[in-house]
Design a protein around this motif. Structure first.
Motif, PDB file in Angstrom:
ATOM      1  N   UNK A 131       0.787  -1.233   0.000  1.00 37.96           N
ATOM      2  CA  UNK A 131       0.000   0.000   0.000  1.00 37.96           C
ATOM      3  C   UNK A 131       0.819   1.282   0.000  1.00 37.96           C
ATOM      4  N   UNK A 132       2.088   1.227   0.337  1.00 34.58           N
ATOM      5  CA  UNK A 132       2.903   2.434   0.448  1.00 34.58           C
ATOM      6  C   UNK A 132       3.326   2.899  -0.947  1.00 34.58           C
ATOM      7  N   UNK A 133       2.926   4.093  -1.385  1.00 31.40           N
ATOM      8  CA  UNK A 133       3.274   4.545  -2.734  1.00 31.40           C
ATOM      9  C   UNK A 133       4.778   4.714  -2.935  1.00 31.40           C
ATOM     10  N   UNK A 193       8.858  -0.070  -8.944  1.00 27.24           N
ATOM     11  CA  UNK A 193       8.788   0.221 -10.377  1.00 27.24           C
ATOM     12  C   UNK A 193      10.150   0.650 -10.915  1.00 27.24           C
ATOM     13  N   UNK A 194      10.873   1.427 -10.133  1.00 25.68           N
ATOM     14  CA  UNK A 194      12.198   1.877 -10.562  1.00 25.68           C
ATOM     15  C   UNK A 194      13.144   0.684 -10.735  1.00 25.68           C
ATOM     16  N   UNK A 195      13.119  -0.242  -9.769  1.00 22.69           N
ATOM     17  CA  UNK A 195      13.944  -1.454  -9.900  1.00 22.69           C
ATOM     18  C   UNK A 195      13.478  -2.303 -11.074  1.00 22.69           C
ATOM     19  N   UNK A 196      12.163  -2.386 -11.263  1.00 22.27           N
ATOM     20  CA  UNK A 196      11.626  -3.166 -12.379  1.00 22.27           C
ATOM     21  C   UNK A 196      12.131  -2.621 -13.708  1.00 22.27           C
ATOM     22  N   UNK A 197      12.165  -1.303 -13.843  1.00 19.28           N
ATOM     23  CA  UNK A 197      12.672  -0.705 -15.069  1.00 19.28           C
ATOM     24  C   UNK A 197      14.165  -0.957 -15.231  1.00 19.28           C
ATOM     25  N   UNK A 198      14.903  -0.879 -14.126  1.00 20.63           N
ATOM     26  CA  UNK A 198      16.352  -1.060 -14.180  1.00 20.63           C
ATOM     27  C   UNK A 198      16.735  -2.474 -14.602  1.00 20.63           C
ATOM     28  N   UNK A 221      -6.226  -4.449  -7.075  1.00 22.92           N
ATOM     29  CA  UNK A 221      -7.012  -3.241  -7.329  1.00 22.92           C
ATOM     30  C   UNK A 221      -7.336  -2.525  -6.022  1.00 22.92           C
ATOM     31  N   UNK A 222      -7.663  -3.296  -4.995  1.00 29.73           N
ATOM     32  CA  UNK A 222      -7.972  -2.725  -3.676  1.00 29.73           C
ATOM     33  C   UNK A 222      -6.803  -2.979  -2.739  1.00 29.73           C
ATOM     34  N   UNK A 223      -6.696  -2.163  -1.702  1.00 25.22           N
ATOM     35  CA  UNK A 223      -5.635  -2.294  -0.702  1.00 25.22           C
ATOM     36  C   UNK A 223      -4.261  -2.265  -1.367  1.00 25.22           C
ATOM     37  N   UNK A 224      -4.068  -1.296  -2.243  1.00 30.02           N
ATOM     38  CA  UNK A 224      -2.795  -1.133  -2.935  1.00 30.02           C
ATOM     39  C   UNK A 224      -2.595   0.354  -3.209  1.00 30.02           C
ATOM     40  N   UNK A 225      -1.352   0.719  -3.464  1.00 30.67           N
ATOM     41  CA  UNK A 225      -1.040   2.114  -3.763  1.00 30.67           C
ATOM     42  C   UNK A 225      -1.606   2.491  -5.128  1.00 30.67           C
ATOM     43  N   UNK A 232       3.643   8.441  -5.947  1.00 31.74           N
ATOM     44  CA  UNK A 232       4.161   7.179  -6.487  1.00 31.74           C
ATOM     45  C   UNK A 232       5.063   7.458  -7.690  1.00 31.74           C
ATOM     46  N   UNK A 233       4.634   8.338  -8.586  1.00 30.67           N
ATOM     47  CA  UNK A 233       5.418   8.644  -9.783  1.00 30.67           C
ATOM     48  C   UNK A 233       6.755   9.270  -9.416  1.00 30.67           C
ATOM     49  N   UNK A 234       6.767  10.120  -8.394  1.00 37.14           N
ATOM     50  CA  UNK A 234       8.020  10.733  -7.959  1.00 37.14           C
ATOM     51  C   UNK A 234       8.980   9.678  -7.431  1.00 37.14           C
ATOM     52  N   UNK A 235       8.475   8.737  -6.630  1.00 37.70           N
ATOM     53  CA  UNK A 235       9.322   7.664  -6.103  1.00 37.70           C
ATOM     54  C   UNK A 235       9.835   6.767  -7.222  1.00 37.70           C
ATOM     55  N   UNK A 236       9.039   6.622  -8.290  1.00 34.77           N
ATOM     56  CA  UNK A 236       9.441   5.781  -9.426  1.00 34.77           C
ATOM     57  C   UNK A 236      10.462   6.471 -10.319  1.00 34.77           C
TER      58      UNK A 236
END
Length: 279
Positions: free
Chosen positions: A131-133, A140-145, A155-159, A165-169
């Motif tokens: 749940x933490x954005x 997502x950043x690691x996934x891209x790397x 869909x529910x109980x998630x960021x 979130x986009x800034x952290x990514x």
């Protein structure tokens, strides 16, 4: 599965939360990397680009990118730094830039599976109610790397897709699909039909991740901090593995665990088949 099997369903519904966002809930992206990545993404629909005088002086090329955008260009608006800060979450590191844009069009699990049809190797991440954005953005950043194909979440109980979130990514939200599913167990079964091996991370697992075969199409399944993987999610994993941590702080933050697991998957991709255990 048959080589030519298609997983796209013509009538596959878009999750209600994403559908609502797609038709009319623009939000603010902020910071140099998220804004620039969004402007370079043809799937983004931007509306307004706010910039301070300092940002215009330091990032003139970014403003030119916005003006020259082949799709609909955002309206450029100079703004005072204090006024910009009031639009954004408290403490947002905006670097003098904020882009009002539509959410990204939804990508569903069947599109992901269709994209895996010809692949011999692929990495995916599955998040069980993370749940933490900031964590999801870092994942997502690691996934891209490491070249992961998608990050799949509940869909529910998630960021949700937000500026935080986009800034952290740091731009990775524009590169790696964030796929929301209504039923995570059912989504994992769909991945298995596409030939994906679902490997869950659990601190109590007997087998270390380095001993598992991650060389094919592999989804790393991670649970929320504290509670970990839910029972049904565990039952739908093909295998549970652990990271080789020890000491008084033996469990990593979920985003760090995702990075370590993706590294191990990437490292194994160059191994000979005889060097890893058979499934």
């Amino acid at each position: 599965m048959g080589k030519g099997k298609q997983f796209r369903r013509a009538s596959a519904p878009i999750p209600a939360a994403l559908e609502a966002a797609a038709v009319g809930s623009p939000y603010w992206l902020f910071g140099v990397h998220p804004v620039e990545s969004a402007l370079r993404n043809p799937r983004r629909r931007p509306h307004r680009l706010l910039h301070t005088a300092e940002a215009a002086a330091s990032h003139g090329a970014l403003l030119q990118l916005a003006k020259a955008r082949p799709q609909a260009a955002p309206r450029l608006e100079p703004v005072e730094r204090d006024a910009l800060a009031r639009l954004l979450p408290a403490g947002a590191v905006h670097q003098g830039l904020a882009l009002l844009a539509e959410p990204l069009p939804a990508v569903d699990i069947y599109e992901v599976c269709d994209g895996l049809a010809e692949a011999e190797q692929a990495a995916l991440l599955v998040l069980d109610q993370v749940t933490d954005p900031h964590n999801v953005g870092a994942i997502l950043r690691s996934a891209a790397a490491f070249g992961a194909r998608a990050v799949i979440c509940t869909e529910r109980h998630a960021a949700a897709e937000t500026g935080v979130l986009a800034k952290a990514a740091s731009g990775a939200l524009e590169l790696v699909p964030l796929v929301a599913v209504t039923n995570l167990a059912r989504a994992m079964e769909t991945l298995k039909e596409a030939g994906v091996w679902c490997v869950g991370l659990a601190a109590e697992a007997e087998q270390a991740i380095a001993a598992a075969d991650l060389t094919g199409k592999t989804a790393i399944v991670l649970g929320a901090e504290g509670s970990g993987l839910r029972r049904l999610t565990r039952e739908h994993c093909d295998l549970l593995v652990r990271l080789p941590t020890e000491g008084p702080i033996a469990q990593l933050n979920v985003s760090n665990a995702a990075a370590v697991a993706l590294y191990e998957q990437a490292r194994q991709s160059a191994r000979l088949p005889s060097q890893v255990q058979d499934r």
